[in-house]
Design an enzyme around this catalytic site. Structure first.
Site, PDB file in Angstrom:
ATOM      1  N   ARG A  86       0.870  -1.181   0.000  1.00 50.43           N
ATOM      2  CA  ARG A  86       0.000   0.000   0.000  1.00 50.43           C
ATOM      3  C   ARG A  86       0.906   1.230   0.000  1.00 50.43           C
ATOM      4  NH1 ARG A  86      -3.570   2.576   4.902  1.00 50.43           N
ATOM      5  NH2 ARG A  86      -4.640   4.154   3.638  1.00 50.43           N
ATOM      6  N   HIS A  87       0.411   2.342  -0.527  1.00 48.06           N
ATOM      7  CA  HIS A  87       1.206   3.587  -0.530  1.00 48.06           C
ATOM      8  C   HIS A  87       1.439   4.052   0.913  1.00 48.06           C
ATOM      9  CE1 HIS A  87      -2.470   5.677   0.495  1.00 48.06           C
ATOM     10  NE2 HIS A  87      -3.053   5.233  -0.578  1.00 48.06           N
ATOM     11  N   ARG A 104      -0.606   9.755   3.578  1.00 47.47           N
ATOM     12  CA  ARG A 104      -1.064  10.735   2.599  1.00 47.47           C
ATOM     13  C   ARG A 104      -1.982  11.751   3.273  1.00 47.47           C
ATOM     14  NH1 ARG A 104      -6.217   9.380   2.462  1.00 47.47           N
ATOM     15  NH2 ARG A 104      -6.876   7.182   2.369  1.00 47.47           N
ATOM     16  N   ARG A 162       0.105   9.141  -5.503  1.00 50.90           N
ATOM     17  CA  ARG A 162       0.591   8.618  -4.224  1.00 50.90           C
ATOM     18  C   ARG A 162       1.191   7.223  -4.348  1.00 50.90           C
ATOM     19  NH1 ARG A 162      -4.726   9.668  -3.989  1.00 50.90           N
ATOM     20  NH2 ARG A 162      -6.204   7.944  -4.064  1.00 50.90           N
ATOM     21  N   ASP A 171      -9.013   1.373  -5.968  1.00 54.36           N
ATOM     22  CA  ASP A 171      -8.232   0.146  -5.727  1.00 54.36           C
ATOM     23  C   ASP A 171      -8.235  -0.221  -4.246  1.00 54.36           C
ATOM     24  OD1 ASP A 171      -6.807   2.051  -4.559  1.00 54.36           O
ATOM     25  OD2 ASP A 171      -4.982   1.700  -5.702  1.00 54.36           O
TER      26      ASP A 171
END
Ligand code: PT3
Length: 351
Positions: free
Chosen positions: A11-12, A15, A79, A266
């Site tokens: 996962r990023h 943020r 991101r 997503d």
């Protein structure tokens, strides 16, 4: 046994909120890069994950960047693209012969992507699938869904009232929690109606809404139409890499995706883990990383081990595919996962 190939899906990093609610004291201008952008904290999280991977695969991955050894793919979001780039900066700090600017310990490494509308690998739930749409409607009539809606209807009414977001429901309240979570992570003072008790209730609803698209009801069939698509690709690659042709050099596949549910967005790690039936029912934290390691044995057999890193302060923990050993023979891994992988998704999507 020898490590032959690795696939990592993450996962990023941290943020800014995706959006603000109407009465939110903090709006887009209050965030350095606006909504939905990787923060410097998120960049550091991924740089750290990259250095973790470098250490874990010392002696497997070449010390310096070898373009044939690794392929990197991300969803088409700033991101996730930037997370992969920060990750690679940690994974491949350039040795002198790869340093293109003396005072810069960084080298560009390609991160591939496709437009979201064409992304069939990393962006879930994948759209236009009537059967899936029907499963989602049926999910909303299950006892579990109805009970949660009833149990938290006062909480949701309270949130509608306080946020001015009148269309908030069980499926969308995750967004309010997410915004409040991001604000608290960045030390912004939350409005006084946001009590610890309310946050606790919203977190329960957030985790429930993460599962709804992939679990709760007919999980296997949903997986075949969603996360199984990615799982199928990963399993196909594992099988291919178990008997690579001699000139094959690929050692790592790096996949950068997102997490929170939004019906057209997503939820990569969750979709995959539900299709493997190993989801721990909690949202994967920022930079959480699911690892597949393929091992080959002298006698031509191969096996798969999985790990999940959701806490950077401890080693990733082993993940056991239900019905198999932690060190799962490849043929068993393929056989067991096959029930979550559709042979013809388009056909299965038709009503
Ligand atoms: C439509 C927005 C839904 N949420 C996101 O895009 C986030 O990146 C989400 O995927 C996440 O991992 O936080």
């Amino acid at each position: 046994k020898k490590l032959a190939y690795v696939t990592v899906l993450f996962r990023h990093g941290d943020r800014s909120p995706i959006r603000a609610y109407p009465t939110d004291p903090y709006q887009e201008k209050d965030w350095p890069q606006g909504f939905g952008q990787l923060s410097q904290k998120g960049m550091r999280q991924h740089y750290e994950l990259g250095t973790f991977l470098r250490n874990r695969y010392k002696g497997f991955l070449n010390e310096s960047y070898e373009r044939h050894e690794i392929s990197v793919r991300s969803t088409d979001y700033d991101r996730t693209l930037m997370s992969a780039e920060a990750n690679l900066a940690g994974l491949y700090p350039p040795p002198s012969q790869q340093t293109f600017k003396p005072d810069l310990k960084w080298q560009p490494i390609p991160v591939h992507t496709v437009p979201l509308s064409e992304d069939r690998l990393l962006s879930f739930p994948i759209g236009e699938c009537p059967r899936y749409k029907q499963l989602m409607e049926e999910t909303e009539h299950t006892e579990e869904f109805v009970n949660i809606t009833k149990k938290y209807e006062d909480t949701i009414e309270w949130v509608r009232n306080k946020t001015g977001q009148n269309d908030t429901d069980v499926k969308s309240v995750w967004s309010v929690y997410d915004t409040l979570f991001c604000e608290s992570q960045h030390n912004l003072t939350l409005p006084d109606w946001v009590t610890p008790d309310l946050l606790e209730k919203l977190e329960v609803l957030r985790d429930f809404s993460l599962e709804v698209p992939f679990g709760i009801y007919k999980q296997r069939e949903k997986s075949r139409l969603q996360g199984g698509v990615l799982l199928g690709e990963i399993v196909k690659n594992l099988s291919k890499m178990a008997t690579p042709d001699p000139k094959q050099r690929l050692k790592m596949m790096m996949l950068s995706g997102g997490e929170l549910i939004n019906i057209n967005h997503d939820t990569t790690v969750i979709a995959l883990q539900v299709s493997l039936d190993v989801f721990n029912r909690k949202q994967p934290p920022y930079a959480a990383c699911h690892i597949f390691e393929l091992y080959t044995n002298g006698n031509g057999s191969a096996s798969v081990m999985m790990f999940y890193r959701n806490d950077s302060t401890v080693d990733p923990y082993p993940v056991q595919l239900p019905g198999c050993a932690l060190d799962c023979p490849l043929e068993d891994f393929v056989r067991i996962t096959h029930i979550s992988i559709s042979d013809d998704r388009n056909k299965e999507c038709q009503l």
